[in-house]
Design an enzyme around this catalytic site. Structure first.
Site, PDB file in Angstrom:
ATOM      1  N   TYR A   1       0.911  -1.181  -0.152  1.00 39.16           N
ATOM      2  CA  TYR A   1       0.049  -0.058   0.008  1.00 39.16           C
ATOM      3  C   TYR A   1       0.919   1.182   0.097  1.00 39.16           C
ATOM      4  CZ  TYR A   1       0.733   0.810   5.077  1.00 39.16           C
ATOM      5  OH  TYR A   1       1.434   1.077   6.209  1.00 39.16           O
TER       6      TYR A   1
ATOM      7  N   ARG B   1       8.897   4.211  -4.264  1.00 43.01           N
ATOM      8  CA  ARG B   1       8.638   3.235  -3.062  1.00 43.01           C
ATOM      9  C   ARG B   1       7.647   2.157  -3.150  1.00 43.01           C
ATOM     10  NH1 ARG B   1       6.928   5.833   2.784  1.00 43.01           N
ATOM     11  NH2 ARG B   1       4.905   5.985   1.652  1.00 43.01           N
TER      12      ARG B   1
ATOM     13  N   ARG C   1      -7.621 -21.034  -1.208  1.00 40.54           N
ATOM     14  CA  ARG C   1      -6.598 -20.559  -0.396  1.00 40.54           C
ATOM     15  C   ARG C   1      -5.351 -21.599  -0.523  1.00 40.54           C
ATOM     16  NH1 ARG C   1      -4.635 -21.522   4.837  1.00 40.54           N
ATOM     17  NH2 ARG C   1      -3.692 -19.703   5.489  1.00 40.54           N
TER      18      ARG C   1
ATOM     19  N   HIS D   1      -1.037 -21.317  -0.403  1.00 41.70           N
ATOM     20  CA  HIS D   1      -0.088 -20.481  -0.288  1.00 41.70           C
ATOM     21  C   HIS D   1       0.864 -20.068  -1.524  1.00 41.70           C
ATOM     22  CE1 HIS D   1      -0.770 -21.695   3.856  1.00 41.70           C
ATOM     23  NE2 HIS D   1      -0.015 -20.716   4.334  1.00 41.70           N
TER      24      HIS D   1
ATOM     25  N   LYS E   1       6.302  -1.848   1.987  1.00 44.17           N
ATOM     26  CA  LYS E   1       5.210  -1.060   2.590  1.00 44.17           C
ATOM     27  C   LYS E   1       4.029  -2.182   2.591  1.00 44.17           C
ATOM     28  CE  LYS E   1       3.201   3.588   3.328  1.00 44.17           C
ATOM     29  NZ  LYS E   1       3.171   3.315   4.789  1.00 44.17           N
TER      30      LYS E   1
ATOM     31  N   GLU F   1      12.423   2.399  13.890  1.00 43.18           N
ATOM     32  CA  GLU F   1      11.384   3.526  13.578  1.00 43.18           C
ATOM     33  C   GLU F   1      10.479   3.396  14.778  1.00 43.18           C
ATOM     34  OE1 GLU F   1       9.653   2.837  10.031  1.00 43.18           O
ATOM     35  OE2 GLU F   1       9.791   0.530  10.161  1.00 43.18           O
TER      36      GLU F   1
ATOM     37  N   LEU G   1      11.130   1.456   7.223  1.00 41.86           N
ATOM     38  CA  LEU G   1      10.325   2.070   6.141  1.00 41.86           C
ATOM     39  C   LEU G   1      10.989   3.188   5.574  1.00 41.86           C
ATOM     40  CD1 LEU G   1       7.847   1.281   4.058  1.00 41.86           C
ATOM     41  CD2 LEU G   1       6.689   3.510   5.314  1.00 41.86           C
TER      42      LEU G   1
END
Ligand code: PDD
Length: 290
Positions: free
Chosen positions: A32, A51, A103, A105, A150, A182, A206
């Site tokens: 994101y 980024r 589902r 992996h 991110k 951070e 980040l």
């Protein structure tokens, strides 16, 4: 009512639906970005795209939209949501998409990534409140070693963040092997003897767009700043402590683990940096208008 963007369509938020087979929902398999928009101008969009691409490459995902299409969709969202005001915070996420085989992996051979974006009001920066400062606590950095991505899978961040809130604090400053990495939603700077320090870029943090701008501004205006590891002693004996993120800009922390940081004030360097930061936003806006 908010209008959101989902896979090429602008929809009222209530009508935007994603499959339960989406790997973002099942695995947190996605990335994101959060991008401020000031007076109709996206903030540091080229840096956000760099980024985003870094995150996409790290998880081996291709964006279904080009950068130009993304910028256009974000601006359209801003225009379709005037109720959120002049300054907005845009959120976009790209997940690997729904796997029709259920589902699993492993990545499916063919899959269409899901692209979602929304916007919300970004309240004006409150200088008086910022100047008073906030409190933070320290916590061990229990996150994975690839914090430069991110990623939407933010379970450790939200647990640590909640722990800070439960303790009446704004943020948790994270320590890994005795060094500051951070905070849960922001980067960290300290000031000691009129010199600014921040942990160097590494997989453990980040690459904040705000962090990078603070470094750039300090360099441009000959303000001493070093990207250097900050150990716990440096943290606890700092004159000033700041956190940075797109919504907070540069925010002083004046209490750490219930102890006053330095003399408990935001400090002159913060006054200087926040002014430079604000001027930068205004200049970027007027440059885009030309
Ligand atoms: N978070 N570090 C972490 C772990 C973050 O989550 C963020 C921002 C930052 C600062 O990045 P930037 O300066 O680009 O905002 C640093 C956003 C706001 C979020 O998760 O909502």
């Amino acid at each position: 009512m908010s209008i959101v963007f989902l896979n090429g369509e602008y929809l009222p938020i209530e009508e935007a639906k994603v499959s339960v087979l989406d790997r973002g929902f099942l695995f947190g398999d996605g990335v994101y970005e959060v991008i401020p928009c000031y007076g109709g101008h996206l903030f540091r969009m080229p840096q956000h795209f760099v980024r985003l691409q870094r995150s996409l490459d790290a998880i081996r995902l291709h964006s279904p939209l080009s950068n130009d299409d993304i910028a256009e969709a974000l601006m359209t969202l801003v225009n379709k949501n005037p109720q959120h005001g002049d300054n907005q915070a845009l959120y976009l996420q790209i997940t690997r998409g729904p796997d029709q085989n259920g589902r699993n992996h492993g990545f499916p051979e063919t899959i269409n990534p899901t692209f979602y974006a929304h916007t919300k009001a970004l309240p004006p920066y409150n200088y008086e409140e910022a100047r008073r400062g906030k409190s933070a606590i320290t916590l061990p950095d229990i996150r994975r070693k690839d914090c430069y991505i991110k990623a939407i899978s933010l379970l450790p961040n939200i647990l640590l963040h909640q722990q800070a809130h439960d303790a009446g604090s704004e943020e948790a400053i994270l320590l890994r092997d005795g060094y500051v990495t951070e905070a849960t939603t922001s980067n960290v700077f300290i000031v000691k003897d009129e010199h600014i320090y921040t942990p160097p870029a590494s997989p453990y943090i980040l690459g904040g767009i705000t962090r990078d701008l603070v470094i750039e501004l300090a360099n441009n205006y000959q303000i001493p700043l070093s990207e250097q590891p900050i150990d716990e002693t440096m943290l606890r004996t700092a004159d000033h402590l700041w956190i940075t993120s797109c919504s907070r800009h540069i925010h002083p922390i004046v209490q750490l683990d219930n102890k006053q940081v330095g003399n408990g004030t935001a400090g002159i360097l913060w006054e200087t940096m926040i002014k430079l930061f604000d001027d930068y936003i205004a200049t970027e806006r007027s440059d885009q208008d030309e």
